[in-house]
Design a protein around this motif. Structure first.
Motif, short mmCIF file in Angstrom:
data_model
loop_
_atom_site.label_atom_id
_atom_site.label_comp_id
_atom_site.label_asym_id
_atom_site.label_seq_id
_atom_site.Cartn_x
_atom_site.Cartn_y
_atom_site.Cartn_z
N TYR A 3 -1.10 -2.07 -2.24
CA TYR A 3 -2.06 -1.03 -1.86
C TYR A 3 -2.84 -1.47 -0.63
O TYR A 3 -2.97 -2.66 -0.34
N ALA A 4 -3.38 -0.47 0.09
CA ALA A 4 -4.17 -0.76 1.30
C ALA A 4 -5.40 -1.57 0.92
O ALA A 4 -6.17 -1.19 0.05
N GLY A 5 -5.55 -2.71 1.56
CA GLY A 5 -6.71 -3.56 1.31
C GLY A 5 -6.41 -4.78 0.46
O GLY A 5 -7.27 -5.65 0.30
N GLN A 22 -0.83 0.97 -15.16
CA GLN A 22 -0.68 2.17 -14.35
C GLN A 22 -1.11 1.90 -12.91
O GLN A 22 -1.29 0.76 -12.50
N THR A 23 -1.28 3.00 -12.18
CA THR A 23 -1.52 2.89 -10.75
C THR A 23 -2.96 2.49 -10.44
O THR A 23 -3.90 2.94 -11.09
N ILE A 24 -3.10 1.63 -9.44
CA ILE A 24 -4.40 1.34 -8.81
C ILE A 24 -4.29 1.84 -7.37
O ILE A 24 -3.55 1.29 -6.57
N GLY A 25 -5.02 2.89 -7.04
CA GLY A 25 -4.88 3.51 -5.73
C GLY A 25 -5.51 2.70 -4.61
O GLY A 25 -6.12 1.65 -4.83
N ASP A 26 -5.36 3.22 -3.39
CA ASP A 26 -5.92 2.55 -2.23
C ASP A 26 -7.44 2.47 -2.29
O ASP A 26 -8.05 1.46 -1.91
N THR A 57 -8.47 -0.19 -4.77
CA THR A 57 -8.17 -1.52 -4.24
C THR A 57 -9.21 -1.96 -3.21
O THR A 57 -9.69 -3.10 -3.23
N GLN A 58 -9.59 -1.05 -2.32
CA GLN A 58 -10.61 -1.38 -1.32
C GLN A 58 -11.98 -1.63 -1.97
O GLN A 58 -12.74 -2.51 -1.54
N TYR A 59 -12.28 -0.87 -3.02
CA TYR A 59 -13.55 -1.06 -3.73
C TYR A 59 -13.58 -2.44 -4.38
O TYR A 59 -14.59 -3.16 -4.30
N LEU A 76 -13.00 -8.77 -6.21
CA LEU A 76 -12.03 -8.75 -7.31
C LEU A 76 -10.62 -8.67 -6.75
O LEU A 76 -10.39 -8.11 -5.67
N THR A 77 -9.69 -9.21 -7.49
CA THR A 77 -8.26 -9.10 -7.17
C THR A 77 -7.63 -8.13 -8.15
O THR A 77 -7.82 -8.26 -9.37
N SER A 78 -6.88 -7.17 -7.65
CA SER A 78 -6.30 -6.13 -8.51
C SER A 78 -4.80 -6.06 -8.29
O SER A 78 -4.31 -6.18 -7.16
#
Length: 646
Positions: free
Chosen positions: A259-261, A330-334, A337-339, A345-347
Motif C-alpha cells: 500500500y502507498a506509504g 482483510q484489506t488495509i487501504g492506502d 497505511t499512511q495513518y 505503526l507497521t501494517s
C-alpha cells in the motif's frame, strides 16, 4: 445355463475379472518399481496445457499424475482408435484398480507419511503370487483367507523384534538416533546427497519445540502437547542454493500486497506488540444494485464526512491500543497505511488465513473481528495484554526476489508453537524438496509418538519370510486335510511375496538380486543370531545392521534399545519406524484381498461426446421433419378425396 465367464450386459464375471484386475495392478507396479529404494530413478511429468514439469519418485505423487492421465485419456477413448469391447475392457480392468492403488498410497501418506511406494509394490507382489495360486487351482476365497492369516502371523512376529528408543530426555545420543531415522526418506529422494543436513534441520526444530514445551510446563502455563507435523511450517523461496535453507524460530511469510506509504514504515522492531485483525480498514465501496439518492450538495458532503469519520474512529481505536504491528486478514487501504505510518505503526494486510492462524497459535493473541469489542477491552479495567501477540524480533527483508516478513523468537505465550523451515533452491526442485521434507517430518512425528522402530535393508522382510516358511513346514507335517494344505500353500506364497521388495531393492542398485536373496535367506535360516542381517547399500555389503555398539538389551523386560549411533557407525544401520512397517503390511494385504474379492464388474455405457450428441439430435430432428411432412401430405390427400366425393 449361462456361462459365468461370458460378457454379460456390458460387464464380466468370474475368474476373468480377477485376472484382468491383477494384470492392471502389475502394470502400475512395473512403472513404480524403478523408483524404489535409495537408487530408485525419477519420473518426469509434463502438463501439456500449462507446460508445468514435475520431477518426482514419490509413489503417491506418481500415482496421482498417472490417474490424471488416465482420466483424460483423450487418445484411448477415441472410438476411432479403440473398439467397443476394448473400451469396456479398459474401463473396468484399469481405472478401478488404479483408483484403489491411489487410495491406499494416499492413505499411507496421510497416516504415516512414508512407504507410499512400498505399499503399492507389496500389493502387486501379493497379487502376482495370487495369480500363481489360481493357476494351481486354488480359489480366490482360499487365497484371501491364507493372506489374512499370513498378515496375522507377521504382525505377531513384528512385536518380537521391536527396537525401542528412549526419548524421555533430549540427549546427544537421542539426537543422533533421531537424525539417523529421519535421514532414511531422503535417501530415495532428490535431497539424498544432503540427507544429513536436512534431517539435522528437522531434528533441531523438534528439539527447539520440545524445549519451549518444557519451559511452558515448568511455569504451569500449558498442558502437555505432543509434537505433530503441524508444528513445522515450510516456506519455499526460489533462488540461491538448496544448502542455503535454514531453520527459523518463528513464522516467515511473504508480503503479498503493498500500500502507498508502506516504504516509510519500520522494517525492524524488537519485542513488538502485535495486533491481529479480521476487519476491513478502507473506505467501503457500495455493493452492486445499491442506490443512494442525494438531493442537495450539503447532504453529499455530510455523507462523505461520515464515512471519513467512521474510518478515522477505527484507526484511532487501533492506535490507542499501543500496538507496534497490525496484521490483518482483510484489506488495509492506502489511507489507513499512511495513518499508521504517521503514528509509527507497521501494517500488513491480506495475510493468508492459514498463516494468520499459525501466528496466533505461535505468538499468542486473538483474532479481533469487531473494533467495537476492541474498544470495549480498552475501556475496561482488566489487563488487555492477552489480545496481543509477541515475539523477540520483527523484520522485513528481501530474500530472493521478494520481501518476506519474519517474526522470530518465540516467547512461550502461544498455545501451539510453530517453527518454520525456509527452503531455498530452484523452483522445480523446491516442490520435490517440500515433499521429501514432508515425508521425513511424518517419520519424525511417528517415531516421537511411538518410539519403536524396525530394521530396513530387507532384514525385517527376510526374517518374517523365514519364520513364516518354517511355520508352514511344521504345519504341513502335522495335517493331511486338503483345505488346510491349500491354506499352507497360500501362506508360503505370502512369504515369497515379502522378499519381492528386497528383490526390487537389489535390482535398482544394480546387484545380483537372486544371489543376494539366497545368501540372506541362508543366513536367516541359521537362527536368531542372524536375524539382524540385511543389505547395506551404502557399503554394498550383506552385514549385521544392528551392531552391539548401538544396541543394548534391558534385562528386566528383555527389550532391545537403541542407545546411540556414533559417527563412525552412521552408515552401518538402517532404521524405520514401526508404524510404517505395520501400515505397509496391513494396507497391502487388505488391498490385495479386496482386488481378489471382486468377481463381477458391470460397466455403465460411456457418456456421449458433444459431436455424437449433435449428430444424434440432428438425425432425430430430420426424422421428425420427415414424419411431419408425410403427415401433412396425408392430410392434404384426405381433404382432396373428401372434396371429390362431395
Amino acid at each position: 445355463m449361462q456361462n459365468p465367464q461370458a460378457v454379460i450386459a456390458g460387464g464380466k464375471s468370474g475368474t476373468t475379472v480377477v485376472l484382468d484386475n491383477i494384470e492392471a495392478a502389475l502394470t502400475i507396479g512395473n512403472i513404480l518399481k524403478t523408483t524404489y529404494g535409495p537408487f530408485g530413478r525419477d519420473k518426469l511429468f509434463c502438463e501439456s496445457e500449462t507446460g508445468q514439469i514435475i520431477i518426482s519418485n514419490d509413489g503417491a505423487t506418481i500415482l496421482k499424475y498417472l490417474k490424471k492421465k488416465i482420466k483424460k485419456n483423450s487418445e484411448l477413448s477415441n472410438p476411432g482408435k479403440m473398439s467397443k469391447d476394448e473400451t469396456i475392457r479398459w474401463a473396468f480392468s484399469t481405472e478401478p484398480v488404479i483408483d484403489l492403488l491411489v487410495n491406499i498410497s494416499e492413505t499411507q501418506d496421510s497416516q504415516v507419511g512414508d512407504g507410499t511406494t512400498s505399499v503399492v509394490l507389496l500389493t502387486c507382489a501379493l497379487l502376482k503370487q495370487a495369480r500363481r495360486l489360481m493357476s494351481l487351482g486354488l480359489s480366490p476365497h482360499s487365497i484371501i483367507q491364507s493372506f489374512r492369516l499370513g498378515h496375522q502371523f507377521i504382525t505377531r512376529k513384528l512385536s518380537q523384534i521391536e527396537l525401542c528408543l528412549d526419548l524421555s530426555e533430549i540427549s546427544e545420543q537421542a539426537i543422533n538416533v533421531l537424525v539417523e531415522i529421519v535421514k532414511i526418506p531422503f535417501n530415495s529422494k532428490v535431497l539424498k546427497n544432503m540427507s544429513f543436513f536436512f534431517s539435522q534441520l528437522l531434528v533441531d526444530a523438534y528439539v527447539q519445540l520440545r524445549k519451549i514445551q518444557q519451559r511452558k510446563e515448568a511455569s504451569n502455563r500449558s498442558e502437555q502437547h505432543l509434537f505433530t507435523r503441524r508444528n513445522l511450517l515450510f516456506c519455499g523461496i526460489p533462488g540461491g542454493s538448496i544448502q542455503d535453507s535454514f531453520l527459523l524460530n518463528g513464522i516467515c511469510f511473504k508480503r503479498t500486497f503493498y500500500y502507498a506509504g508502506y516504504e516509510q514504515q519500520q522494517k525492524r522492531i524488537e519485542n513488538p506488540k502485535i495486533l491481529i485483525l479480521n476487519h476491513e480498514l478502507e473506505l467501503k465501496q457500495q455493493k452492486e444494485f445499491a442506490r443512494i439518492v442525494i438531493n442537495d450538495p450539503s447532504s453529499y458532503h455530510n455523507f462523505m464526512e461520515t464515512e471519513w469519520e467512521l474510518l478515522n474512529k477505527k484507526l484511532e481505536t487501533i492506535v490507542k491500543t499501543g500496538c507496534d504491528i497490525v496484521l490483518n486478514l482483510q484489506t488495509i487501504g492506502d489511507i489507513a497505511t499512511q495513518y499508521f505510518t504517521q503514528h509509527g505503526l507497521t501494517s500488513i494486510g491480506r495475510i493468508d488465513e492459514a498463516t494468520l492462524n499459525s501466528i496466533v497459535k505461535s505468538l499468542g493473541g486473538v483474532i479481533i473481528s469487531s473494533l467495537e469489542d476492541l474498544e470495549t477491552l480498552l475501556n475496561s479495567t482488566h489487563e488487555i495484554l492477552p489480545v496481543y501477540g509477541s515475539c523477540n524480533l520483527f523484520e522485513e527483508k528481501c530474500i530472493g526476489e521478494d520481501f518476506y516478513c519474519v517474526l522470530s523468537g518465540l516467547q512461550c505465550v502461544g498455545s501451539d508453537e510453530r517453527i518454520t523451515v525456509v527452503l531455498r533452491g530452484e523452483e522445480n526442485i523446491l516442490e520435490e524438496a517440500k515433499r521429501s521434507m514432508h515425508d521425513a517430518l511424518c517419520i519424525l512425528e511417528n517415531i516421537v509418538h511411538v518410539p519403536v522402530c524396525h530394521l530396513g535393508g530387507g532384514a525385517t522382510e527376510l526374517y518374517l519370510k523365514t519364520c513364516l516358511k518354517q511355520y508352514c513346514n511344521e504345519c504341513s507335517l502335522s495335517t493331511t486335510n486338503e483345505q488346510a494344505l491349500s491354506i499352507i500353500e497360500g501362506l508360503r506364497h505370502y512369504a515369497t511375496a515379502l522378499e519381492e521388495l528386497v528383490f526390487i531393492l537389489c535390482d535398482n542398485a544394480g546387484l545380483n538380486a537372486s544371489k543376494v536373496i539366497d545368501t540372506l535367506s541362508s543366513l536367516h535360516e541359521k537362527g536368531e543370531s542372524y536375524q539382524y542381517y540385511g543389505l547395506n547399500l551404502y557399503k554394498n555389503a550383506i552385514m549385521n545392521l544392528l551392531p552391539s555398539a548401538i544396541c543394548k538389551i534391558e534385562e528386566s523386560t528383555g527389550k532391545s534399545f537403541i542407545r546411540d549411533i556414533p559417527q563412525e557407525l552412521r552408515n552401518s544401520t538402517v532404521l524405520e519406524p514401526c508404524s510404517v512397517k505395520r501400515n505397509v503390511f496391513q494396507s497391502a494385504t487388505e488391498a490385495a484381498c479386496f482386488i481378489l474379492s471382486i468377481d463381477y464388474v458391470v460397466v455403465m455405457p460411456p457418456l456421449e461426446t458433444e459431436k455424437e450428441r449433435s449428430e444424434r439430435l440432428a438425425k432425430l430432428y430430420s426424422q421428425q421433419q420427415a414424419l411431419q411432412k408425410q403427415w401433412t401430405q396425408h392430410i392434404k390427400s384426405e381433404e382432396r378425396k373428401k372434396h371429390e366425393y362431395l
